[in-house]
Write a protein that holds these residues in place. Structure first.
Motif, PDB file in Angstrom:
ATOM      1  N   GLU A 117       2.174  -6.383   5.982  1.00 38.94           N
ATOM      2  CA  GLU A 117       1.638  -5.083   6.390  1.00 38.94           C
ATOM      3  C   GLU A 117       0.772  -5.174   7.643  1.00 38.94           C
ATOM      4  OE1 GLU A 117       0.417  -2.106   3.530  1.00 38.94           O
ATOM      5  OE2 GLU A 117       0.751  -3.528   1.910  1.00 38.94           O
ATOM      6  N   GLU A 177      -5.459  -3.030  -1.869  1.00 37.50           N
ATOM      7  CA  GLU A 177      -4.529  -2.269  -2.698  1.00 37.50           C
ATOM      8  C   GLU A 177      -3.521  -3.183  -3.411  1.00 37.50           C
ATOM      9  OE1 GLU A 177      -2.976   1.389  -0.968  1.00 37.50           O
ATOM     10  OE2 GLU A 177      -4.534   1.322   0.571  1.00 37.50           O
ATOM     11  N   ARG A 193      -6.608  -1.536   3.086  1.00 33.77           N
ATOM     12  CA  ARG A 193      -5.335  -0.800   3.208  1.00 33.77           C
ATOM     13  C   ARG A 193      -4.128  -1.738   3.216  1.00 33.77           C
ATOM     14  NH1 ARG A 193      -8.979   1.056   6.476  1.00 33.77           N
ATOM     15  NH2 ARG A 193      -8.090  -0.015   8.264  1.00 33.77           N
ATOM     16  N   SER A 203       0.834  -1.190   0.000  1.00 31.15           N
ATOM     17  CA  SER A 203       0.000   0.000   0.000  1.00 31.15           C
ATOM     18  C   SER A 203       0.876   1.250   0.000  1.00 31.15           C
ATOM     19  CB  SER A 203      -0.899   0.007   1.244  1.00 31.15           C
ATOM     20  OG  SER A 203      -0.110   0.159   2.417  1.00 31.15           O
ATOM     21  N   LYS A 204       0.271   2.357  -0.367  1.00 31.26           N
ATOM     22  CA  LYS A 204       1.000   3.630  -0.436  1.00 31.26           C
ATOM     23  C   LYS A 204       1.603   3.987   0.922  1.00 31.26           C
ATOM     24  CE  LYS A 204       0.441   8.401  -2.004  1.00 31.26           C
ATOM     25  NZ  LYS A 204      -0.521   9.397  -2.555  1.00 31.26           N
ATOM     26  N   ASN A 205       0.835   3.784   1.980  1.00 35.91           N
ATOM     27  CA  ASN A 205       1.331   4.122   3.317  1.00 35.91           C
ATOM     28  C   ASN A 205       2.544   3.288   3.701  1.00 35.91           C
ATOM     29  OD1 ASN A 205      -0.543   6.116   3.739  1.00 35.91           O
ATOM     30  ND2 ASN A 205      -1.948   4.847   4.948  1.00 35.91           N
ATOM     31  N   TYR A 206       2.499   1.995   3.385  1.00 35.80           N
ATOM     32  CA  TYR A 206       3.630   1.130   3.745  1.00 35.80           C
ATOM     33  C   TYR A 206       4.865   1.494   2.936  1.00 35.80           C
ATOM     34  CZ  TYR A 206       6.122  -3.053   5.254  1.00 35.80           C
ATOM     35  OH  TYR A 206       7.042  -3.914   5.807  1.00 35.80           O
ATOM     36  N   ARG A 207       4.670   1.846   1.666  1.00 33.81           N
ATOM     37  CA  ARG A 207       5.818   2.241   0.838  1.00 33.81           C
ATOM     38  C   ARG A 207       6.451   3.537   1.317  1.00 33.81           C
ATOM     39  NH1 ARG A 207       2.267   1.463  -3.353  1.00 33.81           N
ATOM     40  NH2 ARG A 207       2.581   3.575  -4.133  1.00 33.81           N
ATOM     41  N   ALA A 208       5.694   4.329   2.073  1.00 33.91           N
ATOM     42  CA  ALA A 208       6.232   5.589   2.591  1.00 33.91           C
ATOM     43  C   ALA A 208       7.187   5.374   3.761  1.00 33.91           C
ATOM     44  CB  ALA A 208       5.098   6.520   3.011  1.00 33.91           C
ATOM     45  N   SER A 209       7.190   4.165   4.324  1.00 33.74           N
ATOM     46  CA  SER A 209       8.086   3.851   5.437  1.00 33.74           C
ATOM     47  C   SER A 209       9.298   3.081   4.916  1.00 33.74           C
ATOM     48  CB  SER A 209       7.359   3.011   6.492  1.00 33.74           C
ATOM     49  OG  SER A 209       7.355   1.644   6.121  1.00 33.74           O
TER      50      SER A 209
END
Length: 265
Positions: free
Chosen positions: A243, A209, A235, A155-161
């Motif tokens: 995730e 996602e 998500r 997901s986008k949020n996980y890729r941000a970390s």
């Protein structure tokens, strides 16, 4: 570390939990090794014999020359379970692991009593897409696919970390022959007909996602099996066990209880 020597291939595997417990087998995705399930294990109930392995060409297993067939990957899993005297397991397969799960369930009803088909399908992609990916690897190594793959996996949020970098590094460090070999196996597999003949408890898990096996594709596959269940994890991408490991384990726990594989799980 345990290695099963099958002559053609040497399989790395690991057994955790209760050695006399109810067997649950995990098969991981393309470009990952058995560590895919590390975060899930602490959330699983006691009383399970937890079996994980690196499919051929991945992790610490050996790398026979590419290409591989899905039949060979299924035979590897079958031989491992024979070696470990496993009958009536719950087999959890993610992505290509889910294809292996379907093939094994069709072939060995004595080994598999229930299926968890996670982020997978009876047919994943089309041969031309897989050929494009294999061509890209021939030209630029697995690195050439890494960034696009992370977008499908997470997901986008996980890729941000920075956590996703662990999985990117794992992917690009897999042996090229192993990666290409398994791409060929996926490309050549269409299990719609054999899977539609299965009659065993089945749980499908999808990530909202997931860019590799979208939820509708997962649902279409598990719907081939009468009485199956489908769960959508919000998500989450292609690897929801990474995730959201606690939530993923909770789905497994519920399924283990419903199928009577583990009392009071």
């Amino acid at each position: 570390m345990q290695i099963l020597d099958l002559g053609e291939v040497q399989l790395h595997y690991r057994v955790d939990g209760d050695p006399d417990g109810a067997p649950i087998v995990f098969a991981n995705s393309l470009g990952t090794d058995l560590r895919l399930w590390d975060a899930v294990l602490p959330h699983l109930p006691a009383g399970l014999r937890i079996i994980r392995y690196d499919k051929r060409g991945h992790g610490l297993s050996s790398q026979p020359p590419a290409p591989y067939s899905m039949g060979a990957l299924v035979r590897d899993a079958e031989a491992l379970l024979e070696h470990l005297n496993v009958r009536d397991c719950v087999f959890v397969g993610l992505s290509i692991g889910g294809l292996i799960a379907q093939g094994l369930a069709v072939k060995r009803m004595d080994q598999v009593r229930a299926l968890v088909l996670s982020n997978t399908a009876a047919k994943i992609g089309i041969p031309s897409i897989w050929q494009d990916r294999m061509d890209a690897v021939h030209q630029g190594g697995i690195e050439a696919l890494a960034d696009a793959t992370m977008e499908r996996w997470f997901s986008k949020n996980y890729r941000a970390s920075p956590d996703h970098l662990f999985w990117r590094n794992m992917m690009v460090r897999q042996p090229v022959d192993g990666y290409l070999g398994c791409c060929a196996a996926i490309s050549g597999t269409d299990f719609y007909t054999p899977t539609s003949g299965l009659r065993l408890p089945t749980l499908g898990i999808a990530g909202s996602e997931d860019g590799s096996t979208p939820p509708d594709l997962v649902r279409e596959t598990v719907d081939l099996i009468p009485g199956s269940k489908f769960e959508l994890m919000r998500r989450a991408g292609h690897l929801p066990c990474v995730e959201q490991p606690a939530e993923y384990a909770a789905l497994l726990r519920g399924f283990l209880t419903e199928t009577g594989h583990l009392e009071g799980a």
